[in-house]
Design a protein around this motif. Sequence first.
Motif, PDB file in Angstrom:
ATOM      1  N   VAL A   1       0.844  -1.203   0.000  1.00 17.93           N
ATOM      2  CA  VAL A   1       0.000   0.000   0.000  1.00 17.93           C
ATOM      3  C   VAL A   1       0.876   1.248   0.000  1.00 17.93           C
ATOM      4  CG1 VAL A   1      -1.638   1.356   1.379  1.00 17.93           C
ATOM      5  CG2 VAL A   1      -2.016  -1.091   1.047  1.00 17.93           C
ATOM      6  N   GLN A   2       1.940   1.230   0.816  1.00 19.39           N
ATOM      7  CA  GLN A   2       2.841   2.386   0.866  1.00 19.39           C
ATOM      8  C   GLN A   2       3.554   2.603  -0.467  1.00 19.39           C
ATOM      9  OE1 GLN A   2       5.086   1.216   4.363  1.00 19.39           O
ATOM     10  NE2 GLN A   2       4.086   2.814   5.573  1.00 19.39           N
ATOM     11  N   ILE A   3       3.969   1.524  -1.116  1.00 25.43           N
ATOM     12  CA  ILE A   3       4.636   1.637  -2.419  1.00 25.43           C
ATOM     13  C   ILE A   3       3.665   2.190  -3.454  1.00 25.43           C
ATOM     14  CG2 ILE A   3       5.632   0.292  -4.334  1.00 25.43           C
ATOM     15  CD1 ILE A   3       6.865  -1.538  -2.112  1.00 25.43           C
ATOM     16  N   ALA A   4       2.432   1.679  -3.463  1.00 20.40           N
ATOM     17  CA  ALA A   4       1.415   2.175  -4.401  1.00 20.40           C
ATOM     18  C   ALA A   4       1.109   3.637  -4.127  1.00 20.40           C
ATOM     19  CB  ALA A   4       0.146   1.329  -4.285  1.00 20.40           C
ATOM     20  N   SER A   5       1.039   4.000  -2.856  1.00 22.88           N
ATOM     21  CA  SER A   5       0.775   5.388  -2.471  1.00 22.88           C
ATOM     22  C   SER A   5       1.914   6.299  -2.937  1.00 22.88           C
ATOM     23  CB  SER A   5       0.621   5.486  -0.953  1.00 22.88           C
ATOM     24  OG  SER A   5       0.504   6.822  -0.540  1.00 22.88           O
ATOM     25  N   LEU A   6       3.149   5.852  -2.765  1.00 25.22           N
ATOM     26  CA  LEU A   6       4.303   6.636  -3.191  1.00 25.22           C
ATOM     27  C   LEU A   6       4.290   6.826  -4.711  1.00 25.22           C
ATOM     28  CD1 LEU A   6       7.016   8.048  -2.714  1.00 25.22           C
ATOM     29  CD2 LEU A   6       8.108   5.791  -2.811  1.00 25.22           C
ATOM     30  N   GLU A   7       4.014   5.777  -5.442  1.00 26.96           N
ATOM     31  CA  GLU A   7       3.968   5.884  -6.904  1.00 26.96           C
ATOM     32  C   GLU A   7       2.872   6.848  -7.353  1.00 26.96           C
ATOM     33  OE1 GLU A   7       6.321   4.787  -8.985  1.00 26.96           O
ATOM     34  OE2 GLU A   7       7.280   4.137  -7.128  1.00 26.96           O
ATOM     35  N   GLU A   8       1.730   6.822  -6.674  1.00 28.92           N
ATOM     36  CA  GLU A   8       0.626   7.739  -7.002  1.00 28.92           C
ATOM     37  C   GLU A   8       1.030   9.183  -6.703  1.00 28.92           C
ATOM     38  OE1 GLU A   8      -3.264   8.590  -8.408  1.00 28.92           O
ATOM     39  OE2 GLU A   8      -1.955   6.860  -8.604  1.00 28.92           O
ATOM     40  N   LYS A   9       1.668   9.392  -5.575  1.00 28.72           N
ATOM     41  CA  LYS A   9       2.134  10.735  -5.212  1.00 28.72           C
ATOM     42  C   LYS A   9       3.142  11.245  -6.250  1.00 28.72           C
ATOM     43  CE  LYS A   9       1.547  10.077  -0.217  1.00 28.72           C
ATOM     44  NZ  LYS A   9       0.410  10.923  -0.002  1.00 28.72           N
ATOM     45  N   LYS A  10       4.079  10.380  -6.644  1.00 28.57           N
ATOM     46  CA  LYS A  10       5.079  10.775  -7.633  1.00 28.57           C
ATOM     47  C   LYS A  10       4.422  11.124  -8.974  1.00 28.57           C
ATOM     48  CE  LYS A  10       8.849   8.242  -7.937  1.00 28.57           C
ATOM     49  NZ  LYS A  10       9.771   7.084  -7.893  1.00 28.57           N
ATOM     50  N   ARG A  11       3.413  10.344  -9.354  1.00 28.86           N
ATOM     51  CA  ARG A  11       2.718  10.596 -10.617  1.00 28.86           C
ATOM     52  C   ARG A  11       2.035  11.966 -10.586  1.00 28.86           C
ATOM     53  NH1 ARG A  11      -2.006   9.908 -12.777  1.00 28.86           N
ATOM     54  NH2 ARG A  11      -3.034   8.852 -11.046  1.00 28.86           N
ATOM     55  N   HIS A  12       1.351  12.264  -9.483  1.00 27.35           N
ATOM     56  CA  HIS A  12       0.693  13.577  -9.348  1.00 27.35           C
ATOM     57  C   HIS A  12       1.724  14.704  -9.306  1.00 27.35           C
ATOM     58  CE1 HIS A  12      -3.442  12.357  -9.052  1.00 27.35           C
ATOM     59  NE2 HIS A  12      -3.182  11.514  -8.059  1.00 27.35           N
TER      60      HIS A  12
END
Length: 163
Positions: free
Chosen positions: A7-18
């Motif tokens: 979940v943290q990795i997915a959250s980080l990737e989403e944050k980076k994308r935004h």
Amino acid sequence: MNTLQNVQIASLEEKKRHAQAAVATASLAAAGEGAAPIPFSDCALLIPTQLGMIATITVIFGFDVNKSIITTLLSSTIGAGGATLLGKTVVTNLLKFIPGVGTVAGGAISAGTAGVITAALGEAYIGIMELVFKGDMSINDIGTKKGKEKMTTLFKQELKRNR
């Protein structure tokens, strides 16, 4: 534990994308500002654009925005890593004084330089936010010598990548 890490990795990737979308928007705006035909007008326009980009990235990663720390970080980073680009900016702004061809050429070069600097700055700051998010660096480190040095290193790497 694996679920939390995923979940943290997915959250980080989403944050980076935004955050990268914010960088792309700011870089496009900076290029437009750099193309302004009025000599040295782009400098006054670029700082608020870059500050806004950094503030947006900070919020995307879920941290509070401290304007004085961000301003200090920006000035030290661009000063340390952008000396050659600063020289190019001065020359292109001087070209803008020449009516016609100088204005067009100066605007085109200045637009490219402004876009590259802003993109490199944004990507470097995303790298800093990623370190903070992962716990490898504290949000309080950003305004310290350690934070400024890390930001400058990342900024120089991004400049080399974008040339």
